[in-house]
Design an enzyme around this catalytic site. Structure first.
Site, PDB file in Angstrom:
ATOM      1  N   PRO A  10      -2.258  -2.289  -8.938  1.00 32.03           N
ATOM      2  CA  PRO A  10      -1.975  -1.879  -9.942  1.00 32.03           C
ATOM      3  C   PRO A  10      -1.436  -0.636  -9.918  1.00 32.03           C
ATOM      4  O   PRO A  10      -2.050   0.608  -9.008  1.00 32.03           O
ATOM      5  CB  PRO A  10      -3.886  -1.268 -10.949  1.00 32.03           C
ATOM      6  N   ASN A  11      -0.431  -0.438 -10.411  1.00 27.98           N
ATOM      7  CA  ASN A  11       0.066   1.581 -10.669  1.00 27.98           C
ATOM      8  C   ASN A  11       0.835   1.622  -9.950  1.00 27.98           C
ATOM      9  O   ASN A  11       1.990   2.177  -9.708  1.00 27.98           O
ATOM     10  CB  ASN A  11      -1.166   2.798 -11.891  1.00 27.98           C
ATOM     11  N   ARG A  18       5.388   9.126 -11.618  1.00 25.60           N
ATOM     12  CA  ARG A  18       5.053  11.369 -12.425  1.00 25.60           C
ATOM     13  C   ARG A  18       3.622  10.404 -11.300  1.00 25.60           C
ATOM     14  O   ARG A  18       4.173  10.191  -9.595  1.00 25.60           O
ATOM     15  CB  ARG A  18       3.666  10.331 -13.814  1.00 25.60           C
ATOM     16  N   TYR A  23       1.333  11.366  -4.727  1.00 28.54           N
ATOM     17  CA  TYR A  23       2.307  10.159  -3.992  1.00 28.54           C
ATOM     18  C   TYR A  23       3.732   9.863  -3.432  1.00 28.54           C
ATOM     19  O   TYR A  23       4.124   9.033  -3.121  1.00 28.54           O
ATOM     20  CB  TYR A  23       2.510   8.852  -5.515  1.00 28.54           C
ATOM     21  N   ASN A  74      -2.478  -1.724  -0.132  1.00 27.90           N
ATOM     22  CA  ASN A  74      -3.182  -0.887  -0.915  1.00 27.90           C
ATOM     23  C   ASN A  74      -2.806  -1.378  -1.864  1.00 27.90           C
ATOM     24  O   ASN A  74      -2.437  -1.464  -2.940  1.00 27.90           O
ATOM     25  CB  ASN A  74      -1.464  -0.509  -1.313  1.00 27.90           C
ATOM     26  N   ALA A  77      -6.496   1.190  -6.871  1.00 25.05           N
ATOM     27  CA  ALA A  77      -7.755   1.487  -7.723  1.00 25.05           C
ATOM     28  C   ALA A  77      -8.793   0.574  -7.644  1.00 25.05           C
ATOM     29  O   ALA A  77      -9.951   0.664  -6.993  1.00 25.05           O
ATOM     30  CB  ALA A  77      -7.477   2.316  -9.096  1.00 25.05           C
ATOM     31  N   ASP A  87     -14.376 -10.161  -1.551  1.00 27.18           N
ATOM     32  CA  ASP A  87     -14.953 -11.249  -0.720  1.00 27.18           C
ATOM     33  C   ASP A  87     -13.728 -11.883  -0.327  1.00 27.18           C
ATOM     34  O   ASP A  87     -13.898 -12.284   0.715  1.00 27.18           O
ATOM     35  CB  ASP A  87     -15.860 -12.353  -1.531  1.00 27.18           C
ATOM     36  N   GLU A  98      -5.594  -1.712   5.429  1.00 29.99           N
ATOM     37  CA  GLU A  98      -5.262  -0.356   5.020  1.00 29.99           C
ATOM     38  C   GLU A  98      -4.603  -0.210   4.413  1.00 29.99           C
ATOM     39  O   GLU A  98      -5.269   1.514   5.665  1.00 29.99           O
ATOM     40  CB  GLU A  98      -7.121  -1.124   4.440  1.00 29.99           C
ATOM     41  N   HIS A 100      -3.336   3.600   2.249  1.00 34.35           N
ATOM     42  CA  HIS A 100      -2.624   4.693   0.956  1.00 34.35           C
ATOM     43  C   HIS A 100      -1.969   6.417   1.422  1.00 34.35           C
ATOM     44  O   HIS A 100      -1.979   5.655   2.650  1.00 34.35           O
ATOM     45  CB  HIS A 100      -4.857   4.811   0.729  1.00 34.35           C
ATOM     46  N   ARG A 107      -9.749  13.734  -2.030  1.00 39.32           N
ATOM     47  CA  ARG A 107      -8.965  13.564  -3.445  1.00 39.32           C
ATOM     48  C   ARG A 107     -10.710  13.389  -4.299  1.00 39.32           C
ATOM     49  O   ARG A 107     -11.925  13.721  -3.447  1.00 39.32           O
ATOM     50  CB  ARG A 107      -8.152  12.686  -3.999  1.00 39.32           C
ATOM     51  N   ARG A 111     -13.283   8.265  -5.161  1.00 40.45           N
ATOM     52  CA  ARG A 111     -11.918   7.394  -4.187  1.00 40.45           C
ATOM     53  C   ARG A 111     -12.171   7.426  -2.678  1.00 40.45           C
ATOM     54  O   ARG A 111     -11.856   7.413  -1.713  1.00 40.45           O
ATOM     55  CB  ARG A 111     -10.199   8.579  -4.318  1.00 40.45           C
TER      56      ARG A 111
HETATM   57  O1  CA2 Z   1      -2.654   6.551  -2.549  1.00 38.49           O
HETATM   58  C1  CA2 Z   1      -2.470   5.814  -2.203  1.00 38.49           C
HETATM   59  O2  CA2 Z   1      -2.009   4.703  -2.484  1.00 38.49           O
HETATM   60  C2  CA2 Z   1      -3.989   5.610  -3.538  1.00 38.49           C
HETATM   61  O3  CA2 Z   1      -4.610   3.285  -3.414  1.00 38.49           O
HETATM   62  C3  CA2 Z   1      -3.153   5.228  -5.023  1.00 38.49           C
HETATM   63  C4  CA2 Z   1      -3.913   4.670  -6.110  1.00 38.49           C
HETATM   64  C5  CA2 Z   1      -5.380   4.748  -6.944  1.00 38.49           C
HETATM   65  O4  CA2 Z   1      -6.432   4.790  -7.692  1.00 38.49           O
HETATM   66  C6  CA2 Z   1      -6.240   5.167  -4.866  1.00 38.49           C
HETATM   67  O5  CA2 Z   1      -7.744   6.068  -4.945  1.00 38.49           O
HETATM   68  C7  CA2 Z   1      -5.130   5.575  -3.818  1.00 38.49           C
HETATM   69  C8  CA2 Z   1      -2.670   4.947  -7.285  1.00 38.49           C
HETATM   70  C9  CA2 Z   1      -1.619   3.783  -7.789  1.00 38.49           C
HETATM   71  C10 CA2 Z   1      -1.001   4.887  -8.161  1.00 38.49           C
HETATM   72  O6  CA2 Z   1      -1.182   5.188  -9.078  1.00 38.49           O
HETATM   73  C11 CA2 Z   1       0.176   5.878  -9.775  1.00 38.49           C
HETATM   74  C12 CA2 Z   1      -0.271   6.465 -11.287  1.00 38.49           C
HETATM   75  C13 CA2 Z   1       1.025   7.159 -11.961  1.00 38.49           C
HETATM   76  C14 CA2 Z   1       1.861   7.381 -11.600  1.00 38.49           C
HETATM   77  C15 CA2 Z   1       2.222   7.137  -9.867  1.00 38.49           C
HETATM   78  C16 CA2 Z   1       1.058   6.256  -9.266  1.00 38.49           C
END
Ligand code: CA2
Length: 153
Positions: A10-11, A18, A23, A74, A77, A87, A98, A100, A107, A111
């Site tokens: 997700p995301n 952002r 990231y 990846n 969250a 599972d 895995e 990230h 962080r 996390r």
């Molecule tokens: O660092 C990573 O790759 C994460 O898997 C990214 C996840 C985060 O929840 C993990 O703890 C670590 C978040 C995905 C990206 O979220 C964004 C949100 C807003 C703008 C850009 C990316």
């Protein structure tokens, strides 16, 4: 040879829009293009996907059991919350790495725990888009050392 599945949770479709402090500025399309170029150098095929839905990730992990030679994950969250993904990964025989983008250990404490790590071959985090490239190199090494048997190919 079956492809390597690269599954993104997700995301991650928002990358580049952002939170560049965590990231970076590369989009997921940029990461895919870079990874496809690296895969070609080591003669691997990639199936690169993203979803915002936990159940879809579970379906894809199950699909990878038969359709992929390795898995780079990846889970976003869901890494920190999903027993369903844990599972599903337990049932996978192929090597799972895995990844990230961010250094999750530098962080928030929520996390620091991963449901993926105990069922992954290894974990790479904190190197931005390079995390994916390092995961692919690790997988390539594993597959060279332990080539899939002919019925697994
Ligand atoms: O660092 C990573 O790759 C994460 O898997 C990214 C996840 C985060 O929840 C993990 O703890 C670590 C978040 C995905 C990206 O979220 C964004 C949100 C807003 C703008 C850009 C990316």
């Amino acid at each position: 040879m079956k492809p390597v599945f690269v599954l993104n949770g997700p995301n991650l479709n928002l990358l580049g829009e952002r939170e560049p402090q965590h990231y970076g500025v590369a989009t997921l399309k940029d990461i895919e293009a870079r990874l496809q170029a690296e895969a070609a150098k080591v003669a691997l095929k990639l199936e690169f996907r993203q979803t915002n839905h936990e159940g879809v990730l579970v379906d894809w992990i199950q699909e990878a059991r038969h359709a992929a030679c390795g898995l780079i994950l990846n889970a976003g969250a869901y890494t920190h919350s999903s027993i369903a993904i844990h599972d599903a990964l337990k049932a996978v025989q192929i090597p799972v790495i895995e990844v990230h983008l961010s250094n999750v250990f530098a962080r928030e404490s929520f996390r620091h725990h991963s449901y993926v790590s105990p069922v992954a071959r290894g974990v790479i985090c904190g190197f931005g888009p390079q995390s994916y490239v390092l995961a692919l190199m690790a997988l390539s090494g594993i597959l060279q050392e332990n080539p899939p048997s002919s019925d697994e190919k």
